[in-house]
Scaffold this motif. Structure first.
Motif, PDB file in Angstrom:
ATOM      1  N   GLU B  36      29.952 -12.596 106.648  1.00  8.54           N
ATOM      2  CA  GLU B  36      28.650 -12.269 107.245  1.00  8.54           C
ATOM      3  C   GLU B  36      28.653 -10.885 107.867  1.00  8.54           C
ATOM      4  OE1 GLU B  36      27.718 -15.463 109.891  1.00  8.54           O
ATOM      5  OE2 GLU B  36      27.502 -16.905 108.240  1.00  8.54           O
ATOM      6  N   TRP B  37      29.754 -10.522 108.503  1.00 14.45           N
ATOM      7  CA  TRP B  37      29.794  -9.203 109.146  1.00 14.45           C
ATOM      8  C   TRP B  37      29.617  -8.095 108.103  1.00 14.45           C
ATOM      9  CZ3 TRP B  37      32.906  -5.029 108.254  1.00 14.45           C
ATOM     10  CH2 TRP B  37      34.056  -5.244 107.480  1.00 14.45           C
ATOM     11  N   ALA B  38      30.276  -8.231 106.953  1.00 15.52           N
ATOM     12  CA  ALA B  38      30.212  -7.166 105.947  1.00 15.52           C
ATOM     13  C   ALA B  38      28.802  -7.064 105.359  1.00 15.52           C
ATOM     14  CB  ALA B  38      31.239  -7.414 104.847  1.00 15.52           C
ATOM     15  N   PHE B  39      28.206  -8.199 105.060  1.00 14.53           N
ATOM     16  CA  PHE B  39      26.860  -8.191 104.473  1.00 14.53           C
ATOM     17  C   PHE B  39      25.811  -7.624 105.428  1.00 14.53           C
ATOM     18  CE2 PHE B  39      28.683 -10.967 101.253  1.00 14.53           C
ATOM     19  CZ  PHE B  39      28.044 -10.506 100.109  1.00 14.53           C
ATOM     20  N   ALA B  40      26.130  -7.549 106.683  1.00 13.60           N
ATOM     21  CA  ALA B  40      25.190  -6.992 107.657  1.00 13.60           C
ATOM     22  C   ALA B  40      25.275  -5.462 107.754  1.00 13.60           C
ATOM     23  CB  ALA B  40      25.438  -7.615 109.036  1.00 13.60           C
ATOM     24  N   GLN B  41      26.278  -4.854 107.114  1.00 13.94           N
ATOM     25  CA  GLN B  41      26.480  -3.412 107.295  1.00 13.94           C
ATOM     26  C   GLN B  41      25.761  -2.599 106.217  1.00 13.94           C
ATOM     27  OE1 GLN B  41      27.882  -2.917 110.152  1.00 13.94           O
ATOM     28  NE2 GLN B  41      28.376  -5.111 110.242  1.00 13.94           N
ATOM     29  N   ARG B  42      25.220  -1.490 106.631  1.00 12.86           N
ATOM     30  CA  ARG B  42      24.442  -0.640 105.730  1.00 12.86           C
ATOM     31  C   ARG B  42      25.272  -0.176 104.525  1.00 12.86           C
ATOM     32  NH1 ARG B  42      19.791   2.657 106.015  1.00 12.86           N
ATOM     33  NH2 ARG B  42      19.406   1.746 108.065  1.00 12.86           N
ATOM     34  N   SER B  43      26.482   0.305 104.765  1.00 12.51           N
ATOM     35  CA  SER B  43      27.255   0.884 103.659  1.00 12.51           C
ATOM     36  C   SER B  43      27.709  -0.199 102.673  1.00 12.51           C
ATOM     37  CB  SER B  43      28.447   1.680 104.187  1.00 12.51           C
ATOM     38  OG  SER B  43      29.255   0.860 104.991  1.00 12.51           O
ATOM     39  N   PHE B  44      28.043  -1.364 103.194  1.00 14.04           N
ATOM     40  CA  PHE B  44      28.429  -2.473 102.324  1.00 14.04           C
ATOM     41  C   PHE B  44      27.229  -2.921 101.497  1.00 14.04           C
ATOM     42  CE2 PHE B  44      29.119  -6.901 101.228  1.00 14.04           C
ATOM     43  CZ  PHE B  44      30.452  -6.944 100.845  1.00 14.04           C
ATOM     44  N   ARG B  45      26.067  -2.996 102.134  1.00 18.00           N
ATOM     45  CA  ARG B  45      24.844  -3.406 101.415  1.00 18.00           C
ATOM     46  C   ARG B  45      24.496  -2.400 100.321  1.00 18.00           C
ATOM     47  NH1 ARG B  45      22.117  -7.505 103.766  1.00 18.00           N
ATOM     48  NH2 ARG B  45      20.158  -6.913 102.779  1.00 18.00           N
ATOM     49  N   ALA B  46      24.634  -1.121 100.649  1.00 16.73           N
ATOM     50  CA  ALA B  46      24.309  -0.090  99.656  1.00 16.73           C
ATOM     51  C   ALA B  46      25.212  -0.234  98.428  1.00 16.73           C
ATOM     52  CB  ALA B  46      24.453   1.300 100.286  1.00 16.73           C
ATOM     53  N   ALA B  47      26.502  -0.492  98.650  1.00 21.29           N
ATOM     54  CA  ALA B  47      27.433  -0.644  97.525  1.00 21.29           C
ATOM     55  C   ALA B  47      27.080  -1.859  96.676  1.00 21.29           C
ATOM     56  CB  ALA B  47      28.869  -0.754  98.043  1.00 21.29           C
ATOM     57  N   HIS B  48      26.420  -2.833  97.293  1.00 22.17           N
ATOM     58  CA  HIS B  48      26.011  -4.041  96.577  1.00 22.17           C
ATOM     59  C   HIS B  48      24.547  -3.990  96.144  1.00 22.17           C
ATOM     60  CE1 HIS B  48      29.790  -5.439  98.286  1.00 22.17           C
ATOM     61  NE2 HIS B  48      29.722  -6.493  97.515  1.00 22.17           N
ATOM     62  N   GLY B  49      23.940  -2.790  96.202  1.00 23.94           N
ATOM     63  CA  GLY B  49      22.566  -2.643  95.727  1.00 23.94           C
ATOM     64  C   GLY B  49      21.526  -3.264  96.628  1.00 23.94           C
ATOM     65  N   MET B  50      21.873  -3.397  97.919  1.00 20.41           N
ATOM     66  CA  MET B  50      20.914  -3.987  98.857  1.00 20.41           C
ATOM     67  C   MET B  50      20.449  -2.934  99.846  1.00 20.41           C
ATOM     68  SD  MET B  50      22.630  -7.732  99.660  1.00 20.41           S
ATOM     69  CE  MET B  50      24.257  -7.091 100.051  1.00 20.41           C
ATOM     70  N   GLN B  51      19.226  -3.127 100.340  1.00 23.28           N
ATOM     71  CA  GLN B  51      18.640  -2.205 101.311  1.00 23.28           C
ATOM     72  C   GLN B  51      19.070  -2.566 102.734  1.00 23.28           C
ATOM     73  OE1 GLN B  51      16.259   0.244 100.312  1.00 23.28           O
ATOM     74  NE2 GLN B  51      16.887  -0.350  98.254  1.00 23.28           N
ATOM     75  N   GLY B  52      18.839  -1.610 103.630  1.00 23.08           N
ATOM     76  CA  GLY B  52      18.943  -1.887 105.068  1.00 23.08           C
ATOM     77  C   GLY B  52      20.357  -2.131 105.547  1.00 23.08           C
ATOM     78  N   GLY B  53      20.414  -2.731 106.725  1.00 22.75           N
ATOM     79  CA  GLY B  53      21.709  -3.044 107.310  1.00 22.75           C
ATOM     80  C   GLY B  53      21.986  -2.239 108.556  1.00 22.75           C
ATOM     81  N   ALA B  54      23.001  -2.678 109.265  1.00 27.42           N
ATOM     82  CA  ALA B  54      23.343  -2.083 110.554  1.00 27.42           C
ATOM     83  C   ALA B  54      24.207  -0.841 110.389  1.00 27.42           C
ATOM     84  CB  ALA B  54      24.100  -3.116 111.400  1.00 27.42           C
ATOM     85  N   THR B  55      24.101   0.021 111.379  1.00 28.77           N
ATOM     86  CA  THR B  55      25.084   1.091 111.519  1.00 28.77           C
ATOM     87  C   THR B  55      25.871   0.818 112.798  1.00 28.77           C
ATOM     88  OG1 THR B  55      23.500   2.465 112.702  1.00 28.77           O
ATOM     89  CG2 THR B  55      23.649   2.783 110.314  1.00 28.77           C
ATOM     90  N   GLY B  56      26.984   1.508 112.964  1.00 28.87           N
ATOM     91  CA  GLY B  56      27.839   1.258 114.128  1.00 28.87           C
ATOM     92  C   GLY B  56      29.289   1.175 113.680  1.00 28.87           C
ATOM     93  N   PRO B  57      30.153   0.696 114.588  1.00 30.40           N
ATOM     94  CA  PRO B  57      31.593   0.714 114.285  1.00 30.40           C
ATOM     95  C   PRO B  57      31.975  -0.066 113.028  1.00 30.40           C
ATOM     96  CG  PRO B  57      31.179  -0.030 116.560  1.00 30.40           C
ATOM     97  CD  PRO B  57      29.854   0.216 115.948  1.00 30.40           C
ATOM     98  N   SER B  58      31.370  -1.236 112.815  1.00 29.44           N
ATOM     99  CA  SER B  58      31.735  -2.015 111.627  1.00 29.44           C
ATOM    100  C   SER B  58      31.218  -1.355 110.357  1.00 29.44           C
ATOM    101  CB  SER B  58      31.190  -3.444 111.724  1.00 29.44           C
ATOM    102  OG  SER B  58      31.899  -4.177 112.704  1.00 29.44           O
TER     103      SER B  58
END
Lengths: 218, 218
Positions: B36-58
């Motif tokens: 769940e933590w990874a799917f919430a992150q912007r960069s992880f979502r972008a790599a998986h073709g998803m929009q949005g997500g959090a920025t910050g330390p994770s």
């Protein structure tokens, strides 16, 4: 209602002691590193008769761990002295004449032995009829206060598998020991049973606290 | 010099997947909570073709994980499709037509199979001659960039035991799974081999990064 509260420090790879424990390295190779964080805290040092120490989030956690405890349970491995019968000049624990517990301590063992009274309020009682009997005796001795569960791993696993731990604080130190005594083994289905209530990140240690979902029993 | 970099998420009790994995719960009972933590992150979502997500330390950690990777290695269990020969209508991975790797991916298996080219730059190569051969091929394919090591646990354990992992990020999520695939098992003496270089505490996950002390080899 008295609670059984576990406080234990684990390496990132899951060990509460390193490999090859012995008289010279009771916590196994590298195992001392697990407890550096605790020895640096003011409240932990005070309980061990030492001066000074840090204050801050880890000290708050250590203070909470000590507070309100009226009895302690530990396994034979944590008490020490090797396996088997106690012999004629029996082992008196790792902690000197004035151990840091200051409560009755119930040691799980297969080998009967008379109670051992130390300075400072610590008396070791040797319990040979199992974890539930030890818990009953500890609850009685605690007189309304809580019971602390120390290590070792095998003692903790037995109480976890029996669903008897009400509150647990797992302190994770990011060292890798590569072997030793693993904490989470044969614990049964603890996933559904415990709820994370708090994580505290501090330098060199992260403190996670869990509560049993159904304090009435397993 | 290309490095082999492990990134993996583990439960507090040491599992990278929960008990009883299957087609309906590929990560086992409760295992989805690890990611769940990874799917919430912007960069992880972008790599998986998803929009949005959090920025910050994770998100910073997730971005670093993805950056500079030219090839990927994973075990058969992570690729999926069950054990044994591939059959006539073989499994094409968990990730749909455009997997998130965007690099050549080397899948460790005992069962030969032709390469499988997907959209977006991912081609799965099936390697039957062991972990060192897979690493050699991955390093070649990465063209000077690094090689990512995914799961499952067994693949990671083999690379750790062989001393081939240069950099590892262990993301610890404080859930208790109570069983499943344990990460740190049969890893050999990793304690002396790795040095902690960073711990990042974030809500619901703590990221620990280790470097191999002797990057020249075990």
């Amino acid at each position: 209602m008295a609670e059984l509260r576990l406080n234990i420090t684990m390496s990132l790879d899951g060990y509460v002691a390193g490999p090859h424990p012995g008289l010279e390295a009771p916590l196994g190779v590298g195992g001392e590193a697990l407890h550096e964080w605790a020895f640096a805290q003011r409240s932990f040092r005070a309980a061990h008769g030492m001066q000074g120490g840090a204050t801050g989030p880890s000290d708050d956690v250590a203070a909470e761990w000590i507070e309100g405890i009226g009895a302690t349970i530990m396994g034979r491995n944590m008490f020490g002295g090797g396996p088997g019968p106690w012999g004629d000049d029996p082992w008196r624990g790792w902690w000197g004449d004035d151990p840091p517990f200051h409560t009755p301590v119930f040691v799980l063992t297969h080998h009967p032995r008379e109670p051992l009274e130390m300075a400072g309020g610590t008396t070791f009682h040797f319990v040979t009829d199992g974890i539930e009997a030890a818990l009953e005796r500890a609850v009685d001795a605690a007189g309304g206060r809580d019971v602390a569960l120390g290590g070792g791993a095998r003692a903790v696993q037995q109480y976890l598998a029996a669903g008897l731990v009400d509150d647990m604080q797992i302190h994770v130190v990011p060292v890798l020991l590569g072997g030793g005594s693993r904490l989470f083994e044969d614990t049964g289905e603890i996933g559904a049973r415990y709820r994370l209530v708090r994580s505290v990140a501090a330098p060199a240690v992260t403190h996670h606290r869990y509560r049993r979902e159904d304090p009435g029993g397993a």
